[in-house]
Design an enzyme around this catalytic site. Structure first.
Site, mmCIF file in Angstrom:
data_model
loop_
_atom_site.group_PDB
_atom_site.id
_atom_site.type_symbol
_atom_site.label_atom_id
_atom_site.label_comp_id
_atom_site.label_asym_id
_atom_site.label_seq_id
_atom_site.Cartn_x
_atom_site.Cartn_y
_atom_site.Cartn_z
ATOM 1 C CE1 TYR A 146 11.370 -1.965 3.832
ATOM 2 C CE2 TYR A 146 10.362 0.184 3.885
ATOM 3 C CZ TYR A 146 10.468 -1.067 3.323
ATOM 4 O OH TYR A 146 9.684 -1.404 2.250
ATOM 5 C CE LYS A 211 3.320 -15.244 4.087
ATOM 6 N NZ LYS A 211 2.296 -15.702 3.133
ATOM 7 C CG ASP A 243 -0.208 -14.378 1.159
ATOM 8 O OD1 ASP A 243 -0.756 -13.962 2.196
ATOM 9 O OD2 ASP A 243 0.151 -15.554 1.015
ATOM 10 C CG ASP A 267 7.293 0.933 1.025
ATOM 11 O OD1 ASP A 267 6.713 1.801 0.337
ATOM 12 O OD2 ASP A 267 8.520 0.732 0.964
ATOM 13 C CG ASP A 271 3.693 2.597 -3.855
ATOM 14 O OD1 ASP A 271 3.420 3.520 -3.056
ATOM 15 O OD2 ASP A 271 4.674 2.612 -4.611
#
Ligand code: NAD
Length: 383
Positions: A146, A211, A243, A267, A271
């Site tokens: 970001y 990852k 994942d 992020d 959620d």
């Protein structure tokens, strides 16, 4: 000697002002009950800031935040508002990301708890909920994709071979978007410390998400987190690819205590974890920066956004905003009893069957569907 705690209250857009009003109502009840002194100053941010001054984060609002001990934030952004305003000036970047950078808010804490009384609101079958879901997502907030540079969209010429087996190549003007993921060792170390410290006060397990099988960032992340773990021998560390982490949250969420994530993975996964609690409207968050003296500067907001679909209709669940005030009292002001009182009052309202639309089901015989204001009144009264 009594301390006055200075709070900047930035309600923002959409449901922000509605839920902020209820949170302030509850803070006033706490102030009275515990003989505390809160100096709460409201200021515009987001589209409200643009409408008032032309800027999503008006100078006066930023100045107020700097003079305050903590920021209580609603949410900003209305996707359908004026598309001609460039991305850099829109609230999500110009207000939210700017505040995070300005105050060095590098640690985002998102507790996800599913109260037993709301088991029906969880999308998972009861047997997958075990004895209850209680996860703390610790998300790095000021690094990664970001913020990494370069970050741009640029023109380039795309070579497009034609049907004549490559003899003819047409150059087509196209665009490419570039985002860059950067993490440094110190950035990973400090967020890892937050996660391990939090875990040592909870069920003593950190699941670090990365990852590492694909990204250089993942390899460094795993390496640094493993080294920091040695300083916390009572906490168990496990590593999980993002994942798989996304899948495990749905299959067996009770295996998680603290999930440690870089910015983008956090992020998304926070959620997803939030969905387990039934509604975004139930979930608070704390974003912490450096401690100055006795106080840790913090920014407290609901996990959800401005919910334009229900804004202005007295439908929003104010609990996320109200629980965010509890986190503020605990993490920034050290007022643990007052924070506990707010959380207990939320529990009392839920146990009494008070339900905003997002957590209501007619199947619950004792439940009463209420609006934003009624829920705030009930919680303030319970305090
Ligand atoms: P959203 O979180 O606003 O809404 C997603 C869904 O959750 C909607 O159906 C909404 O009604 C529901 N919801 C959210 N909060 C609720 C509450 N308190 N009570 C009941 N239901 C609630 O996400 P979105 O629709 O993707 O985004 C809308 C706008 O909010 C966008 O402009 C986005 O950029 C912005 N946003 C801001 C923040 C922030 O300020 N921190 C965070 C997320 C999204």
């Amino acid at each position: 000697m009594s301390t006055t705690f200075k709070i900047a209250a930035l309600a923002g857009d959409g449901i922000g002002p509605e839920v902020m009003r209820e949170a302030i109502k509850v803070l006033r009840a706490v102030e009275k009950k515990f003989s505390l002194s809160f100096q709460i100053t409201e200021a515009p941010v987001g589209w409200a800031g643009i409408d008032a001054t032309g800027k999503a984060l008006p100078d006066a609002t930023l100045a107020l935040c700097k003079q305050s001990d903590a920021i209580l934030f609603g949410s900003v952004g209305l996707p359908d508002r004026d598309p001609t305003i460039p991305k850099e000036e829109r609230p999500e970047r110009a207000a939210l990301l700017r505040i995070r950078k300005e105050f060095g808010l590098y640690a985002n804490l998102r507790p996800v708890q599913l109260p037993k009384a709301l088991a029906h609101a969880c999308p998972l079958r009861p047997e997958r909920q075990g004895d209850g879901i209680d996860i703390l997502v610790v998300r790095e907030l000021t690094g990664g994709m970001y913020f990494g540079q370069p970050k741009k969209t640029e023109d380039y010429f795309h070579e497009e071979p034609q049907a004549d087996e490559g003899a003819t190549v047409i150059m087509r003007r196209a665009q490419r978007a570039i985002d860059t993921m950067v993490y440094t060792t110190p950035e990973i170390e400090r967020i890892a410390h937050v996660a391990f410290k939090a875990a040592s006060l909870r069920r003593k397990k950190v699941t670090s998400i990365d990852k590492a099988n694909v990204l250089e960032n993942g390899v460094l992340w795993r390496d640094v987190v493993t080294k920091i773990a040695k300083q916390y021998p009572d906490v168990t560390l496990e590593h999980m690819f993002v994942d798989n982490g996304a899948m495990q949250l749905m299959l067996r969420p009770t295996q998680f205590d603290v999930m440690l994530c870089e910015n983008m993975f956090g992020d998304i996964l926070s959620d997803e974890a939030a969905a387990l609690a039934g509604s975004l409207g139930m979930l608070p968050s704390a974003s912490l920066g450096k401690a100055t003296g006795e106080l840790t500067f913090g920014f407290y907001e609901p996990a959800g956004g401005t919910a334009p679909d229900i804004a202005g209709k007295n439908l929003a669940n104010p609990i996320a905003q109200i629980l965010s005030t509890a986190l503020m009292l605990r993490y920034s002001f050290g007022l643990n009893d007052a924070a506990d009182a707010i959380e207990a009052a939320v529990g009392t309202a839920i146990a009494a069957g008070m339900r905003t639309g997002d957590i209501y089901t007619p199947a619950e015989a004792t439940a009463k569907k209420v609006g934003t204001r009624e829920m705030g009144d009930a919680i303030a009264a319970a305090v």
